[in-house]
Write a protein that holds these residues in place. Structure first.
Motif, PDB file in Angstrom:
ATOM      1  N   MET A   1       0.694  -1.279   0.078  1.00 39.68           N
ATOM      2  CA  MET A   1      -0.075   0.066  -0.173  1.00 39.68           C
ATOM      3  C   MET A   1       0.794   1.281   0.202  1.00 39.68           C
ATOM      4  SD  MET A   1      -3.259  -0.223  -0.029  1.00 39.68           S
ATOM      5  CE  MET A   1      -4.583  -1.621   0.279  1.00 39.68           C
ATOM      6  N   LEU A   2       1.957   1.161   0.840  1.00 38.04           N
ATOM      7  CA  LEU A   2       2.587   2.399   1.114  1.00 38.04           C
ATOM      8  C   LEU A   2       3.438   2.721  -0.148  1.00 38.04           C
ATOM      9  CD1 LEU A   2       4.223   2.154   4.515  1.00 38.04           C
ATOM     10  CD2 LEU A   2       2.250   3.526   3.848  1.00 38.04           C
ATOM     11  N   SER A   3       3.749   1.768  -1.151  1.00 38.22           N
ATOM     12  CA  SER A   3       4.543   1.980  -2.370  1.00 38.22           C
ATOM     13  C   SER A   3       3.765   2.559  -3.422  1.00 38.22           C
ATOM     14  CB  SER A   3       4.973   0.551  -2.931  1.00 38.22           C
ATOM     15  OG  SER A   3       3.945  -0.293  -3.527  1.00 38.22           O
ATOM     16  N   PHE A   4       2.308   2.430  -3.370  1.00 42.31           N
ATOM     17  CA  PHE A   4       1.511   3.088  -4.018  1.00 42.31           C
ATOM     18  C   PHE A   4       0.969   4.342  -3.799  1.00 42.31           C
ATOM     19  CE2 PHE A   4       1.492  -0.877  -6.128  1.00 42.31           C
ATOM     20  CZ  PHE A   4       1.417  -0.715  -7.235  1.00 42.31           C
ATOM     21  N   ALA A   5       1.391   4.931  -2.463  1.00 45.47           N
ATOM     22  CA  ALA A   5       0.979   6.152  -1.810  1.00 45.47           C
ATOM     23  C   ALA A   5       1.666   7.364  -2.143  1.00 45.47           C
ATOM     24  CB  ALA A   5       1.095   6.237  -0.251  1.00 45.47           C
ATOM     25  N   GLY A   6       2.678   7.186  -2.769  1.00 42.53           N
ATOM     26  CA  GLY A   6       3.415   8.228  -3.384  1.00 42.53           C
ATOM     27  C   GLY A   6       4.718   8.765  -2.657  1.00 42.53           C
ATOM     28  N   LYS A   7       5.526   9.521  -3.227  1.00 39.11           N
ATOM     29  CA  LYS A   7       6.516   9.979  -2.448  1.00 39.11           C
ATOM     30  C   LYS A   7       6.665  11.297  -1.905  1.00 39.11           C
ATOM     31  CE  LYS A   7       8.707   6.135  -4.214  1.00 39.11           C
ATOM     32  NZ  LYS A   7       8.943   4.928  -3.240  1.00 39.11           N
ATOM     33  N   ARG A   8       5.225  12.160  -1.889  1.00 42.83           N
ATOM     34  CA  ARG A   8       5.504  13.510  -1.577  1.00 42.83           C
ATOM     35  C   ARG A   8       5.212  13.636  -0.226  1.00 42.83           C
ATOM     36  NH1 ARG A   8       1.760  15.851  -6.185  1.00 42.83           N
ATOM     37  NH2 ARG A   8       0.755  13.667  -5.861  1.00 42.83           N
ATOM     38  N   ASP A   9       4.631  12.865   0.483  1.00 46.38           N
ATOM     39  CA  ASP A   9       4.326  12.785   1.965  1.00 46.38           C
ATOM     40  C   ASP A   9       5.032  11.837   2.781  1.00 46.38           C
ATOM     41  OD1 ASP A   9       2.117  14.775   1.437  1.00 46.38           O
ATOM     42  OD2 ASP A   9       1.212  13.066   0.524  1.00 46.38           O
ATOM     43  N   PRO A  10       5.355  11.919   3.982  1.00 49.79           N
ATOM     44  CA  PRO A  10       6.142  11.173   4.814  1.00 49.79           C
ATOM     45  C   PRO A  10       5.121  10.078   5.214  1.00 49.79           C
ATOM     46  CG  PRO A  10       5.535  13.053   6.209  1.00 49.79           C
ATOM     47  CD  PRO A  10       5.094  13.493   4.527  1.00 49.79           C
ATOM     48  N   LEU A  11       5.940   8.951   5.063  1.00 53.81           N
ATOM     49  CA  LEU A  11       5.118   7.663   5.453  1.00 53.81           C
ATOM     50  C   LEU A  11       5.901   6.657   6.334  1.00 53.81           C
ATOM     51  CD1 LEU A  11       4.253   6.872   1.664  1.00 53.81           C
ATOM     52  CD2 LEU A  11       2.762   7.795   3.202  1.00 53.81           C
ATOM     53  N   VAL A  12       5.299   5.853   7.118  1.00 51.93           N
ATOM     54  CA  VAL A  12       5.955   5.062   8.026  1.00 51.93           C
ATOM     55  C   VAL A  12       5.410   3.660   7.733  1.00 51.93           C
ATOM     56  CG1 VAL A  12       6.257   4.317  10.551  1.00 51.93           C
ATOM     57  CG2 VAL A  12       6.733   6.872   9.762  1.00 51.93           C
ATOM     58  N   LEU A  13       6.120   2.764   7.722  1.00 55.13           N
ATOM     59  CA  LEU A  13       5.654   1.227   7.804  1.00 55.13           C
ATOM     60  C   LEU A  13       5.730   0.738   9.285  1.00 55.13           C
ATOM     61  CD1 LEU A  13       5.137  -1.401   6.205  1.00 55.13           C
ATOM     62  CD2 LEU A  13       7.536  -1.789   6.026  1.00 55.13           C
ATOM     63  N   ALA A  14       4.505   0.491   9.978  1.00 56.66           N
ATOM     64  CA  ALA A  14       4.553   0.177  11.299  1.00 56.66           C
ATOM     65  C   ALA A  14       3.364  -0.433  11.649  1.00 56.66           C
ATOM     66  CB  ALA A  14       4.900   1.426  12.180  1.00 56.66           C
TER      67      ALA A  14
END
Length: 215
Positions: free
Chosen positions: A70-83
């Motif tokens: 899911m995170l891989s398709f959320a884009g790179k412009r916003d901070p994302l955390v795998l947790a």
């Protein structure tokens, strides 16, 4: 499962909701009542629709999800955390608010999630949790059931993964009754808890304020 459906998840959500989900997310963000620049956690952010809605509203969002796909398709412009949202890596009081979109029914322990949200949201901070529901009206409920359990699996099977889109409509059965959710939130340390039905009862929004001291 969520890794598998990630590539077309966002598009299918729009189709299944007849495009109404965008408005639901905007209403979720607006219900926070937080000032621009507020730090807001998007719990189980998926492909980032709600995270982007927060950013449009002037917030400083951070998306958290347990699915790398899911995170891989959320884009790179916003901070994302795998947790894992039940064991988040954030210090107490890190956020001014938190939101979640259509994820509560997939959480194994809602009570524990609310306790964790009370820990990481500052005193007097706000949360807004959006999810599916069933209309109270018998006729509307029948139509909703037919759409969710008959039409949605067909759409999902045609456009994505058959198993996932048979599970997702049924997952509403795992969501506790509204009174129970409200009790869980109050026990975790939230006050002024409200449940707001939307879309003739097909969706629901829970809003609450973090008490001065969590229980």
């Amino acid at each position: 499962m969520f890794d598998t459906i990630a590539p077309r998840y966002q598009a299918i959500n729009h189709v299944m909701s007849l495009g109404l989900d965008r408005g639901w997310r905007r209403r979720c963000v607006a219900s926070l009542g937080l000032a621009p620049g507020s730090r807001v956690l998007d719990v189980a952010c998926g492909t980032g629709d709600l995270t982007r809605a927060l950013k449009v509203a002037g917030m400083e969002p951070l998306g958290l999800d347990l699915s790398a796909g899911m995170l891989s398709f959320a884009g790179k412009r916003d901070p994302l955390v795998l947790a894992d949202a039940l064991r988040s890596p954030f210090a107490a009081g890190t956020f001014d608010g938190a939101v979640s979109g259509f994820a509560m029914r997939n959480v194994v322990d809602l009570s524990a999630l609310f306790v964790e949200l009370a820990r990481i949201v500052r005193p007097h901070g706000r949360i807004a949790l959006l999810d599916m529901s069933e209309p109270d009206n018998r006729v509307l409920r029948l139509g909703h059931t037919l759409w969710a359990k008959k039409v949605v699996p067909v759409i999902g099977s045609a456009l994505s993964d058959t198993t996932a889109y048979h599970y997702l409509p049924r997952s509403l059965e795992y969501l506790p009754a509204p009174a129970t959710i409200i009790t869980f939130l109050e026990q975790a340390g939230f006050r002024a808890v409200e449940r707001r039905p939307m879309a003739l009862g097909a969706t629901q929004l829970y809003v609450a304020t973090r008490a001065a001291s969590a229980k």
